[in-house]
Design a protein around this motif. Structure first.
Motif, PDB file in Angstrom:
ATOM      1  N   PRO A 160      -7.372  41.955 -72.145  1.00 17.50           N
ATOM      2  CA  PRO A 160      -6.646  43.278 -72.342  1.00 17.50           C
ATOM      3  C   PRO A 160      -5.860  43.610 -71.188  1.00 17.50           C
ATOM      4  O   PRO A 160      -5.789  43.588 -69.911  1.00 17.50           O
ATOM      5  N   VAL A 161      -4.758  44.459 -71.604  1.00 21.07           N
ATOM      6  CA  VAL A 161      -3.773  45.228 -70.534  1.00 21.07           C
ATOM      7  C   VAL A 161      -4.665  46.018 -69.719  1.00 21.07           C
ATOM      8  O   VAL A 161      -4.531  46.074 -68.564  1.00 21.07           O
ATOM      9  N   ALA A 162      -5.531  47.018 -70.464  1.00 21.03           N
ATOM     10  CA  ALA A 162      -6.369  47.932 -69.750  1.00 21.03           C
ATOM     11  C   ALA A 162      -7.841  47.866 -70.471  1.00 21.03           C
ATOM     12  O   ALA A 162      -7.715  47.996 -71.832  1.00 21.03           O
ATOM     13  N   VAL A 163      -8.934  48.264 -69.677  1.00 18.39           N
ATOM     14  CA  VAL A 163     -10.002  48.430 -70.318  1.00 18.39           C
ATOM     15  C   VAL A 163     -10.438  49.960 -69.792  1.00 18.39           C
ATOM     16  O   VAL A 163     -10.624  50.054 -68.556  1.00 18.39           O
ATOM     17  N   LEU A 164     -10.632  50.835 -70.830  1.00 19.56           N
ATOM     18  CA  LEU A 164     -10.930  52.086 -70.450  1.00 19.56           C
ATOM     19  C   LEU A 164     -12.569  52.487 -70.530  1.00 19.56           C
ATOM     20  O   LEU A 164     -13.126  51.977 -71.467  1.00 19.56           O
ATOM     21  N   VAL A 165     -12.788  53.095 -69.428  1.00 22.15           N
ATOM     22  CA  VAL A 165     -14.544  53.196 -69.403  1.00 22.15           C
ATOM     23  C   VAL A 165     -14.577  54.700 -69.018  1.00 22.15           C
ATOM     24  O   VAL A 165     -13.571  55.366 -68.228  1.00 22.15           O
ATOM     25  N   GLY A 166     -15.778  55.308 -69.241  1.00 18.68           N
ATOM     26  CA  GLY A 166     -15.972  56.782 -69.077  1.00 18.68           C
ATOM     27  C   GLY A 166     -16.973  57.287 -69.799  1.00 18.68           C
ATOM     28  O   GLY A 166     -17.198  56.652 -70.774  1.00 18.68           O
ATOM     29  N   THR A 167     -17.573  58.309 -69.346  1.00 15.84           N
ATOM     30  CA  THR A 167     -18.724  59.167 -70.503  1.00 15.84           C
ATOM     31  C   THR A 167     -17.907  59.582 -71.624  1.00 15.84           C
ATOM     32  O   THR A 167     -16.765  59.728 -71.536  1.00 15.84           O
ATOM     33  N   MET A 168     -18.774  59.952 -72.422  1.00 16.42           N
ATOM     34  CA  MET A 168     -18.446  60.457 -73.694  1.00 16.42           C
ATOM     35  C   MET A 168     -17.707  61.843 -73.468  1.00 16.42           C
ATOM     36  O   MET A 168     -17.954  62.669 -72.291  1.00 16.42           O
ATOM     37  N   GLY A 169     -16.539  61.967 -74.128  1.00 15.32           N
ATOM     38  CA  GLY A 169     -15.586  63.388 -73.830  1.00 15.32           C
ATOM     39  C   GLY A 169     -14.676  62.931 -72.619  1.00 15.32           C
ATOM     40  O   GLY A 169     -13.784  64.068 -72.474  1.00 15.32           O
ATOM     41  N   ALA A 170     -14.652  61.978 -72.334  1.00 17.29           N
ATOM     42  CA  ALA A 170     -13.454  61.681 -71.085  1.00 17.29           C
ATOM     43  C   ALA A 170     -12.106  61.372 -71.942  1.00 17.29           C
ATOM     44  O   ALA A 170     -10.963  61.487 -71.159  1.00 17.29           O
ATOM     45  N   GLY A 171     -12.045  61.067 -73.067  1.00 13.12           N
ATOM     46  CA  GLY A 171     -10.985  60.774 -73.592  1.00 13.12           C
ATOM     47  C   GLY A 171     -10.459  59.509 -73.852  1.00 13.12           C
ATOM     48  O   GLY A 171      -9.277  58.929 -74.141  1.00 13.12           O
ATOM     49  N   LYS A 172     -11.442  58.352 -73.911  1.00 14.55           N
ATOM     50  CA  LYS A 172     -11.161  56.910 -73.842  1.00 14.55           C
ATOM     51  C   LYS A 172     -10.238  56.637 -75.211  1.00 14.55           C
ATOM     52  O   LYS A 172      -9.681  55.866 -75.295  1.00 14.55           O
ATOM     53  N   SER A 173     -10.965  57.152 -76.340  1.00  9.62           N
ATOM     54  CA  SER A 173     -10.111  56.927 -77.591  1.00  9.62           C
ATOM     55  C   SER A 173      -8.889  57.363 -77.796  1.00  9.62           C
ATOM     56  O   SER A 173      -8.033  56.826 -78.241  1.00  9.62           O
ATOM     57  N   THR A 174      -8.855  58.873 -77.571  1.00  7.25           N
ATOM     58  CA  THR A 174      -7.337  59.484 -77.581  1.00  7.25           C
ATOM     59  C   THR A 174      -6.427  58.852 -76.668  1.00  7.25           C
ATOM     60  O   THR A 174      -5.241  58.607 -77.028  1.00  7.25           O
ATOM     61  N   VAL A 175      -6.789  58.739 -75.425  1.00  6.13           N
ATOM     62  CA  VAL A 175      -5.919  58.338 -74.265  1.00  6.13           C
ATOM     63  C   VAL A 175      -5.800  56.724 -74.773  1.00  6.13           C
ATOM     64  O   VAL A 175      -4.449  56.487 -74.447  1.00  6.13           O
ATOM     65  N   GLY A 176      -6.643  56.135 -75.101  1.00  7.60           N
ATOM     66  CA  GLY A 176      -6.402  54.584 -75.442  1.00  7.60           C
ATOM     67  C   GLY A 176      -5.491  54.515 -76.475  1.00  7.60           C
ATOM     68  O   GLY A 176      -4.648  53.413 -76.344  1.00  7.60           O
TER      69      GLY A 176
END
Length: 176
Positions: free
Chosen positions: A3-19
């Motif tokens: 992957p170019v980037a793997v986004l991690v963080g808690t719920m509400g961090a915006g991983k899906s939207t930002v991803g």
């Protein structure tokens, strides 16, 4: 293939939207590990938790993330608890892990009433705080890049991630 980037963080961090924004900007595909798990299981994450238990969900999550890390070359967003598994942590070591950090107030605003979020039973604010306290050190330990999301638009956060991972992955702008 990575992957170019793997986004991690808690719920509400915006991983899906930002991803999704990040993938569009970079001209690559976006993949959400929770969506993949739901497709594989034929039911929602919430239903897996309720009907099969968290242990079954975590096993599916571990397998799904491992597969995605070796077969997906776009942007990958992981469920908030995926990084708790030691095997997953080891698999993430060579990857461009981006921690989208969110504070308690913004996280609570973004998750709302927690509908469809099985780990938010009871007092949402205290449960989100507990998850932040437990998981933030793990996210920080795995991340090569940390981006704060509080008070920022998803577009602004995605732009910072693009800038920080480097221009080498940007899609050419002159293509038809």
């Amino acid at each position: 293939m990575r992957p170019v980037a793997v986004l991690v963080g808690t719920m509400g961090a915006g991983k899906s939207t930002v991803g999704e924004l990040l993938a569009t900007t970079l001209g690559v595909a976006f993949l959400d590990s929770d969506q993949l798990i739901e497709e594989r299981a034929g039911k929602s994450v919430q239903d897996i938790f309720v009907e099969d238990g968290e242990a079954t969900f975590r096993a599916l999550e571990r397998e799904t993330v491992a597969h995605a890390l070796t077969h997906h070359d776009g942007v990958l967003s992981l469920g908030g608890g995926a990084v708790l598994d030691p095997a997953t942590q080891a698999l993430l070591a060579p990857h461009q892990v981006v921690f989208l950090r969110v504070g308690l107030a913004d996280a609570v605003k973004r998750v709302g009433l927690g509908v469809g979020r099985p780990l938010l039973l009871g007092n949402i604010r205290s449960r989100v705080k507990q998850l932040l306290d437990e998981r933030t050190p793990v996210y920080q330990g795995l991340a090569r890049i940390t981006v704060d999301t509080d008070g920022r638009t998803p577009e602004d956060v995605a732009a910072e991630v693009v800038e920080r991972i480097g221009a080498q992955h940007r899609a050419p702008k002159d293509q038809p």
